[in-house]
Motif scaffolding. Structure first.
Motif, PDB file in Angstrom:
ATOM      1  N   SER A  19       0.836  -1.202   0.000  1.00  0.00           N
ATOM      2  CA  SER A  19       0.000   0.000   0.000  1.00  0.00           C
ATOM      3  C   SER A  19       0.866   1.245   0.000  1.00  0.00           C
ATOM      4  O   SER A  19       1.952   1.272   0.581  1.00  0.00           O
ATOM      5  N   ARG A  20       0.375   2.289  -0.643  1.00  0.00           N
ATOM      6  CA  ARG A  20       1.088   3.566  -0.612  1.00  0.00           C
ATOM      7  C   ARG A  20       0.960   4.230   0.755  1.00  0.00           C
ATOM      8  O   ARG A  20       1.676   5.182   1.046  1.00  0.00           O
ATOM      9  N   VAL A  21       0.071   3.712   1.588  1.00  0.00           N
ATOM     10  CA  VAL A  21      -0.121   4.240   2.940  1.00  0.00           C
ATOM     11  C   VAL A  21       0.552   3.285   3.929  1.00  0.00           C
ATOM     12  O   VAL A  21       0.079   2.164   4.117  1.00  0.00           O
ATOM     13  N   VAL A 100      -3.131   4.969  11.427  1.00  0.00           N
ATOM     14  CA  VAL A 100      -3.726   5.233  10.118  1.00  0.00           C
ATOM     15  C   VAL A 100      -5.250   5.227  10.219  1.00  0.00           C
ATOM     16  O   VAL A 100      -5.932   6.055   9.616  1.00  0.00           O
ATOM     17  N   ASP A 147      -6.763   1.201  -2.415  1.00  0.00           N
ATOM     18  CA  ASP A 147      -5.565   1.879  -1.945  1.00  0.00           C
ATOM     19  C   ASP A 147      -5.628   3.377  -2.264  1.00  0.00           C
ATOM     20  O   ASP A 147      -5.263   4.212  -1.425  1.00  0.00           O
ATOM     21  N   ALA A 148      -6.087   3.706  -3.461  1.00  0.00           N
ATOM     22  CA  ALA A 148      -6.208   5.120  -3.825  1.00  0.00           C
ATOM     23  C   ALA A 148      -7.253   5.810  -2.945  1.00  0.00           C
ATOM     24  O   ALA A 148      -7.056   6.957  -2.511  1.00  0.00           O
ATOM     25  N   ALA A 151      -5.753   6.363   0.481  1.00  0.00           N
ATOM     26  CA  ALA A 151      -4.753   7.435   0.436  1.00  0.00           C
ATOM     27  C   ALA A 151      -5.426   8.804   0.426  1.00  0.00           C
ATOM     28  O   ALA A 151      -4.956   9.744   1.091  1.00  0.00           O
ATOM     29  N   ARG A 152      -6.520   8.938  -0.316  1.00  0.00           N
ATOM     30  CA  ARG A 152      -7.242  10.219  -0.348  1.00  0.00           C
ATOM     31  C   ARG A 152      -7.818  10.551   1.018  1.00  0.00           C
ATOM     32  O   ARG A 152      -7.761  11.708   1.457  1.00  0.00           O
ATOM     33  N   CYS A 154      -6.731   9.553   3.922  1.00  0.00           N
ATOM     34  CA  CYS A 154      -5.635   9.883   4.839  1.00  0.00           C
ATOM     35  C   CYS A 154      -5.108  11.291   4.594  1.00  0.00           C
ATOM     36  O   CYS A 154      -4.779  12.020   5.531  1.00  0.00           O
ATOM     37  N   ALA A 155      -5.019  11.676   3.322  1.00  0.00           N
ATOM     38  CA  ALA A 155      -4.482  12.986   2.988  1.00  0.00           C
ATOM     39  C   ALA A 155      -5.391  14.114   3.445  1.00  0.00           C
ATOM     40  O   ALA A 155      -4.928  15.229   3.739  1.00  0.00           O
TER      41      ALA A 155
END
Length: 290
Positions: A19-21, A100, A147-148, A151-152, A154-155
């Protein structure tokens, strides 16, 4: 990507990419038609998001109350005997570090060993989420989309305090064997302040969180074939009886019987043992030290 092992209840798919996170792992599950009427859940040091794409899954607590559909379970859920009931299903499971999860789920991250359905949490958005995922033709596309989406979220969301995040990473890096007074001293906080801030943002008191992390490593050592006496010594238990009490408290089982639980075999296949790697914590944030 599916499992070929005959002793595993479900087909399991895992992402090809991490994951990118940091702090998030995913796996997809499909029923093989051999799921027993009820499966015991084993507590895990993560917040779990289960997105049911097809079929029916229900979580049942010790009182027999069931919650159906997609749901979120808090850190350590399963400590009192909980069962999972399923009928011909397909689902995507996301495990999140509580650091997270605080950003992804907000207050739902602080469930404290409880469960909430996504319908109760997000209303119609929950159904839209699972419908979008279910329409994707492959697990890799589902993993990438999820995952995308994570990530959104989380951002766009506030994070836990850096001191609290550091304390959690310190607990996981030491496999739950750090003493809480030492953790507070490293932060330059009182034990009361650490307890209050950590509990409010992570969902468990720090001592309980450390005990859960240590249990998780111990029980996977047992599944890997290490004897109970060796696990007790390696994991910082005072003796084998201490390990036995912890296993019983978290699962209602003994060290000899817990190793046969299906959920622990799923851990081994879906995420690898002893779980996703943790980042080695650096020194405490500077503002804690003055």
């Amino acid at each position: 990507m599916g499992s070929d092992r005959d002793d595993v209840l479900w087909d399991i798919a895992c992402p090809k990419q991490s994951s990118r996170v940091p702090g998030i792992t995913m796996a997809g599950f499909g029923d093989r038609g051999i799921t027993p009427p009820s499966i015991r859940l084993i507590p895990h040091p993560a917040v779990t998001l289960l997105l049911v794409l097809d079929g029916t899954i229900a979580v049942e607590d010790a009182t027999g109350h069931q919650r159906r559909g997609s749901f979120v379970t808090g850190l350590g859920f399963g400590e009192t005997i909980h069962g999972l009931r399923a009928q011909t299903f397909e689902c995507l499971q996301v495990r999140m570090s509580p650091v997270v999860a605080h950003a992804v789920l907000g207050a739902a991250a602080e469930l404290d060993n409880a469960v909430v359905t996504l319908d109760d949490l997000w209303g119609r958005q929950a159904a839209q989420l699972t419908e979008q995922l279910g329409a994707l033709p492959s697990w890799e596309e589902r993993f990438a989309w999820t995952d995308a989406w994570l990530a959104r979220r989380c951002a766009a969301a506030p994070r836990v305090d850096p001191e609290v995040a550091w304390a959690w990473h310190r607990i996981t890096a030491t496999h739950g064997m750090i003493r809480i007074e030492h953790l507070a001293a490293e932060l330059g906080w009182s034990r009361l302040r650490l307890w209050s801030r950590f509990h409010a943002q992570i969902g468990l008191p720090p001592k309980r969180a450390a005990k859960l992390v240590r249990f998780d490593h111990a029980v996977h050592n047992l599944v890997a074939g290490q004897d109970a006496a060796g696990v007790a010594a390696d994991r910082g238990y005072t003796d084998q009886s201490h390990l036995h009490r912890d296993i019983a408290a978290f699962t209602g089982l003994t060290p000899a019987t817990v190793v046969d639980e299906p959920f622990l075999a799923v851990d081994d296949l879906a995420w690898g043992w002893p779980g996703p790697p943790t980042t080695r914590p650096r020194r405490p944030p500077r503002k804690c030290l003055g």
